[in-house]
Motif scaffolding. Sequence first.
Motif, PDB file in Angstrom:
ATOM      1  N   PHE A   1     -61.455-105.420 -37.025  1.00 58.32           N
ATOM      2  CA  PHE A   1     -61.302-104.064 -36.399  1.00 58.32           C
ATOM      3  C   PHE A   1     -61.033-103.092 -37.052  1.00 58.32           C
ATOM      4  N   GLU A   2     -60.132-103.450 -38.106  1.00 58.34           N
ATOM      5  CA  GLU A   2     -59.843-102.268 -39.169  1.00 58.34           C
ATOM      6  C   GLU A   2     -61.498-101.911 -39.931  1.00 58.34           C
ATOM      7  N   PHE A   3     -61.883-103.001 -40.471  1.00 55.94           N
ATOM      8  CA  PHE A   3     -63.100-103.173 -41.291  1.00 55.94           C
ATOM      9  C   PHE A   3     -64.392-102.116 -40.415  1.00 55.94           C
ATOM     10  N   GLU A   4     -64.456-102.509 -39.027  1.00 57.60           N
ATOM     11  CA  GLU A   4     -65.423-101.686 -38.466  1.00 57.60           C
ATOM     12  C   GLU A   4     -65.261-100.444 -38.215  1.00 57.60           C
ATOM     13  N   LYS A   5     -64.090-100.000 -37.972  1.00 58.87           N
ATOM     14  CA  LYS A   5     -63.424 -98.670 -37.966  1.00 58.87           C
ATOM     15  C   LYS A   5     -63.844 -97.989 -39.263  1.00 58.87           C
ATOM     16  N   ALA A   6     -63.605 -98.656 -40.304  1.00 64.85           N
ATOM     17  CA  ALA A   6     -63.766 -97.748 -41.685  1.00 64.85           C
ATOM     18  C   ALA A   6     -65.403 -97.527 -41.894  1.00 64.85           C
ATOM     19  N   VAL A   7     -66.134 -98.654 -41.364  1.00 62.54           N
ATOM     20  CA  VAL A   7     -67.533 -98.684 -41.630  1.00 62.54           C
ATOM     21  C   VAL A   7     -68.143 -97.244 -40.733  1.00 62.54           C
ATOM     22  N   ASP A   8     -67.404 -97.296 -39.347  1.00 56.90           N
ATOM     23  CA  ASP A   8     -67.980 -96.296 -38.485  1.00 56.90           C
ATOM     24  C   ASP A   8     -67.570 -94.841 -39.184  1.00 56.90           C
ATOM     25  N   ALA A   9     -66.222 -94.959 -39.584  1.00 55.37           N
ATOM     26  CA  ALA A   9     -65.988 -93.606 -40.071  1.00 55.37           C
ATOM     27  C   ALA A   9     -66.885 -93.137 -41.249  1.00 55.37           C
ATOM     28  N   LEU A  10     -67.148 -93.837 -42.055  1.00 53.98           N
ATOM     29  CA  LEU A  10     -67.848 -93.626 -43.399  1.00 53.98           C
ATOM     30  C   LEU A  10     -69.301 -93.157 -42.894  1.00 53.98           C
ATOM     31  N   THR A  11     -69.998 -93.891 -42.116  1.00 46.73           N
ATOM     32  CA  THR A  11     -71.029 -93.458 -41.599  1.00 46.73           C
ATOM     33  C   THR A  11     -71.176 -92.104 -40.803  1.00 46.73           C
ATOM     34  N   SER A  12     -70.149 -92.207 -39.994  1.00 50.20           N
ATOM     35  CA  SER A  12     -70.175 -90.912 -38.997  1.00 50.20           C
ATOM     36  C   SER A  12     -69.913 -89.705 -39.951  1.00 50.20           C
ATOM     37  N   TYR A  13     -69.510 -89.703 -40.917  1.00 52.36           N
ATOM     38  CA  TYR A  13     -69.221 -88.735 -42.071  1.00 52.36           C
ATOM     39  C   TYR A  13     -70.677 -88.276 -42.555  1.00 52.36           C
ATOM     40  N   ARG A  14     -71.537 -89.372 -42.709  1.00 53.45           N
ATOM     41  CA  ARG A  14     -73.128 -89.010 -43.064  1.00 53.45           C
ATOM     42  C   ARG A  14     -73.706 -88.445 -41.832  1.00 53.45           C
ATOM     43  N   GLU A  15     -73.431 -88.939 -40.754  1.00 54.22           N
ATOM     44  CA  GLU A  15     -74.329 -88.443 -39.698  1.00 54.22           C
ATOM     45  C   GLU A  15     -73.772 -86.812 -39.471  1.00 54.22           C
ATOM     46  N   TRP A  16     -72.555 -86.597 -39.587  1.00 52.81           N
ATOM     47  CA  TRP A  16     -72.048 -85.212 -39.371  1.00 52.81           C
ATOM     48  C   TRP A  16     -72.765 -84.437 -40.461  1.00 52.81           C
ATOM     49  N   LYS A  17     -72.793 -84.758 -41.745  1.00 57.80           N
ATOM     50  CA  LYS A  17     -73.284 -84.003 -42.814  1.00 57.80           C
ATOM     51  C   LYS A  17     -74.974 -83.668 -42.702  1.00 57.80           C
ATOM     52  N   PHE A  18     -75.512 -84.711 -42.207  1.00 60.36           N
ATOM     53  CA  PHE A  18     -77.083 -84.566 -42.240  1.00 60.36           C
ATOM     54  C   PHE A  18     -77.469 -84.439 -40.821  1.00 60.36           C
ATOM     55  N   GLY A  19     -76.631 -84.402 -39.764  1.00 57.08           N
ATOM     56  CA  GLY A  19     -77.081 -84.071 -38.522  1.00 57.08           C
ATOM     57  C   GLY A  19     -77.248 -85.282 -37.441  1.00 57.08           C
ATOM     58  N   ASN A  20     -77.203 -85.014 -36.117  1.00 59.64           N
ATOM     59  CA  ASN A  20     -76.895 -86.213 -35.361  1.00 59.64           C
ATOM     60  C   ASN A  20     -78.395 -86.334 -34.939  1.00 59.64           C
ATOM     61  N   SER A  21     -78.999 -87.532 -35.022  1.00 58.64           N
ATOM     62  CA  SER A  21     -80.389 -87.641 -34.661  1.00 58.64           C
ATOM     63  C   SER A  21     -80.389 -89.240 -34.217  1.00 58.64           C
ATOM     64  N   ASP A  22     -81.355 -89.617 -33.049  1.00 56.29           N
ATOM     65  CA  ASP A  22     -81.540 -91.122 -32.698  1.00 56.29           C
ATOM     66  C   ASP A  22     -82.134 -91.690 -34.039  1.00 56.29           C
ATOM     67  N   GLU A  23     -82.783 -91.030 -34.900  1.00 58.06           N
ATOM     68  CA  GLU A  23     -83.736 -91.433 -35.905  1.00 58.06           C
ATOM     69  C   GLU A  23     -82.557 -91.869 -37.273  1.00 58.06           C
ATOM     70  N   VAL A  24     -81.559 -91.434 -37.291  1.00 56.10           N
ATOM     71  CA  VAL A  24     -80.576 -91.606 -38.202  1.00 56.10           C
ATOM     72  C   VAL A  24     -80.269 -93.317 -38.223  1.00 56.10           C
ATOM     73  N   LYS A  25     -80.538 -93.902 -39.129  1.00 51.57           N
ATOM     74  CA  LYS A  25     -80.261 -95.381 -39.412  1.00 51.57           C
ATOM     75  C   LYS A  25     -79.495 -95.492 -40.639  1.00 51.57           C
ATOM     76  N   PHE A  26     -78.488 -96.030 -40.635  1.00 46.70           N
ATOM     77  CA  PHE A  26     -77.582 -96.242 -41.851  1.00 46.70           C
ATOM     78  C   PHE A  26     -77.871 -97.663 -42.529  1.00 46.70           C
ATOM     79  N   SER A  27     -78.217 -97.212 -43.905  1.00 44.91           N
ATOM     80  CA  SER A  27     -78.052 -98.387 -44.837  1.00 44.91           C
ATOM     81  C   SER A  27     -76.993 -99.005 -45.441  1.00 44.91           C
ATOM     82  N   VAL A  28     -76.568-100.124 -44.914  1.00 50.97           N
ATOM     83  CA  VAL A  28     -75.316-100.780 -45.490  1.00 50.97           C
ATOM     84  C   VAL A  28     -75.859-101.806 -46.527  1.00 50.97           C
TER      85      VAL A  28
END
Length: 125
Positions: free
Chosen positions: A85-112
């Motif tokens: 649960f905590e791990f998934e929250k951290a992944v979501d938070a770190l990738t949400s930062y990138r989404e905020w920084k570069f814009g919210n788009s359905d085409e945004v795919k995160f590479s983990v």
Amino acid sequence: KYAVVCFTKGQEFLDFITHSPADLAVIDIQMPEMDGFEVYAAINRLPKSQRCQVILMSGSDEKEALDEGLSQSDFVFFKKPLNMFEFEKAVDALTSYREWKFGNSDEVKFSVVGIFNLSGLPRQK
């Protein structure tokens, strides 16, 4: 939501990231040949355009190794076994930062990218 690529050696990841940008690297500290701290340091030596967010994890009880990593404050650290649960929250938070920084788009795919020490685990046939 995430495109995931896994490696078992840090150098394989570093070779990959120079040609294929990653948004997040999940790195096991106890790795053969190049440990997680060395991979993390190598990421920070890359040009800024090739760097990514980092989650380090370890099952180690070696206080010296953990203190070395925890003294650096620009990554997220998890002790194994992971609290998913905590791990998934951290992944979501770190990738949400990138989404905020570069814009919210359905085409945004995160590479983990995961870099794990798989030695000692049973192999599937």
